[in-house]
Design a protein around this motif. Structure first.
Motif, short mmCIF file in Angstrom:
data_model
loop_
_atom_site.label_atom_id
_atom_site.label_comp_id
_atom_site.label_asym_id
_atom_site.label_seq_id
_atom_site.Cartn_x
_atom_site.Cartn_y
_atom_site.Cartn_z
N GLY A 94 21.99 -54.40 23.10
CA GLY A 94 22.80 -53.97 21.97
C GLY A 94 22.94 -55.04 20.90
O GLY A 94 22.92 -54.74 19.70
N LEU A 95 23.08 -56.30 21.32
CA LEU A 95 23.22 -57.38 20.34
C LEU A 95 22.00 -57.46 19.43
O LEU A 95 22.11 -57.73 18.23
CB LEU A 95 23.42 -58.71 21.06
CG LEU A 95 24.75 -58.89 21.79
CD1 LEU A 95 24.76 -60.22 22.54
CD2 LEU A 95 25.92 -58.82 20.81
N ILE A 96 20.82 -57.21 19.99
CA ILE A 96 19.59 -57.25 19.20
C ILE A 96 19.44 -55.98 18.37
O ILE A 96 19.21 -56.02 17.16
CB ILE A 96 18.36 -57.43 20.12
CG1 ILE A 96 18.44 -58.76 20.86
CG2 ILE A 96 17.07 -57.34 19.31
CD1 ILE A 96 17.37 -58.96 21.91
N ALA A 97 19.55 -54.81 19.05
CA ALA A 97 19.31 -53.53 18.37
C ALA A 97 20.31 -53.28 17.25
O ALA A 97 19.91 -52.90 16.13
CB ALA A 97 19.36 -52.40 19.40
N PHE A 98 21.59 -53.49 17.52
CA PHE A 98 22.59 -53.24 16.47
C PHE A 98 22.47 -54.26 15.35
O PHE A 98 22.79 -53.96 14.20
CB PHE A 98 24.00 -53.27 17.07
CG PHE A 98 24.30 -52.09 17.93
CD1 PHE A 98 24.20 -50.80 17.43
CD2 PHE A 98 24.68 -52.25 19.25
CE1 PHE A 98 24.48 -49.70 18.22
CE2 PHE A 98 24.96 -51.15 20.06
CZ PHE A 98 24.86 -49.87 19.54
N GLY A 99 22.01 -55.45 15.67
CA GLY A 99 21.77 -56.44 14.63
C GLY A 99 20.68 -56.00 13.67
O GLY A 99 20.80 -56.18 12.45
N VAL A 100 19.63 -55.39 14.20
CA VAL A 100 18.55 -54.87 13.37
C VAL A 100 19.05 -53.75 12.45
O VAL A 100 18.77 -53.72 11.25
CB VAL A 100 17.39 -54.35 14.24
CG1 VAL A 100 16.36 -53.60 13.40
CG2 VAL A 100 16.71 -55.50 14.98
N VAL A 101 19.83 -52.84 13.03
CA VAL A 101 20.36 -51.72 12.24
C VAL A 101 21.34 -52.22 11.18
O VAL A 101 21.34 -51.73 10.05
CB VAL A 101 21.06 -50.69 13.16
CG1 VAL A 101 21.68 -49.57 12.33
CG2 VAL A 101 20.06 -50.11 14.16
N LEU A 102 22.16 -53.20 11.53
CA LEU A 102 23.09 -53.77 10.55
C LEU A 102 22.33 -54.36 9.37
O LEU A 102 22.71 -54.17 8.21
CB LEU A 102 23.94 -54.84 11.22
CG LEU A 102 25.00 -55.51 10.33
CD1 LEU A 102 26.01 -54.49 9.83
CD2 LEU A 102 25.71 -56.63 11.09
N GLY A 103 21.23 -55.06 9.66
CA GLY A 103 20.41 -55.62 8.59
C GLY A 103 19.80 -54.54 7.72
O GLY A 103 19.75 -54.67 6.49
#
Length: 216
Positions: A94-103
């Motif tokens: 989640g830390l990686i995936a949500f970070g991508v979506v946030l960007g």
């Protein structure tokens, strides 16, 4: 920058070459804001679970603040095999995936536009996230027998993220679907995610009904 050509609502991208002929596709500001908010909530949930998991590994007697009772027990969830499906704690994904979506969402708010293949990839990624969350929900309800409130937050954020990404792609012809289906989905954008979350709430209520009754 080449002007963005948008397919009429409901065409499913069948105009003059469809979505594949687009140089890039932008998005409404509201959609960019939704991605930022849901990704931020997902990041918050993932971060808190990760911190508590590390605390639990360092101190087996540690009790997370979200462990409130036998049903709302993050401790039971974190200690389960399902909490590390791929050999490491799930929230790291989640830390990686949500970070991508946030960007991606922040980029949209700044006026960014992405190629159709990027939008399809985002749709596939959010779909995979939604499926994984629903599997984890089933495991929590019927195998582990406990819930983590941070996990529930992640489930809800992922549901809204996936559905509205799908709506965006239908609106711009990135995904193809029958005209009537596209028109109905765009006319009532909240029906599916709200109904989805209500089903989750109903399943939780039914699964732990006996416990809730003891509190009355």
């Amino acid at each position: 920058m080449t002007a963005v050509r948008r397919a009429p609502v409901g065409t499913g991208g069948r105009e003059a070459g469809g979505a594949d002929s687009l140089t890039c596709v932008g998005a409404r500001r509201s959609f960019g804001l939704l991605l930022v908010i849901t990704a931020a909530l997902g990041l918050l949930g993932s971060f808190m679970i990760t911190v508590d998991k590390f605390e639990l590994l360092a101190d087996p007697g540690f009790v997370p603040a979200c462990s409130l009772n036998p049903v709302l027990s993050c401790t039971d969830v974190m200690r389960s095999e399902q909490a590390s499906v791929f050999g490491f704690p799930n929230p790291l994904i989640g830390l990686i995936a949500f970070g991508v979506v946030l960007g991606a969402g922040a980029g949209l708010l700044a006026g960014a536009r992405y190629r159709p293949w990027y939008w399809r990839g985002l749709n596939l990624g959010t779909l995979a996230g939604a499926v994984f969350c629903m599997w984890l929900m089933a495991q929590a309800l019927y195998e582990i027998g406990a819930l983590c409130l941070w996990c529930v937050l992640v489930w809800v954020a992922t549901v809204f993220m996936f559905w509205h990404t799908t709506l965006h792609n239908l609106r711009h012809g990135v995904l193809r679907a029958p005209r009537a289906l596209v028109a109905a989905a765009l006319e009532f954008p909240l029906v599916v995610p709200v109904a989805w979350c209500l089903v989750i709430a109903m399943l939780i209520l039914i699964r732990f009904l006996s416990y809730w009754q003891t509190l009355l």
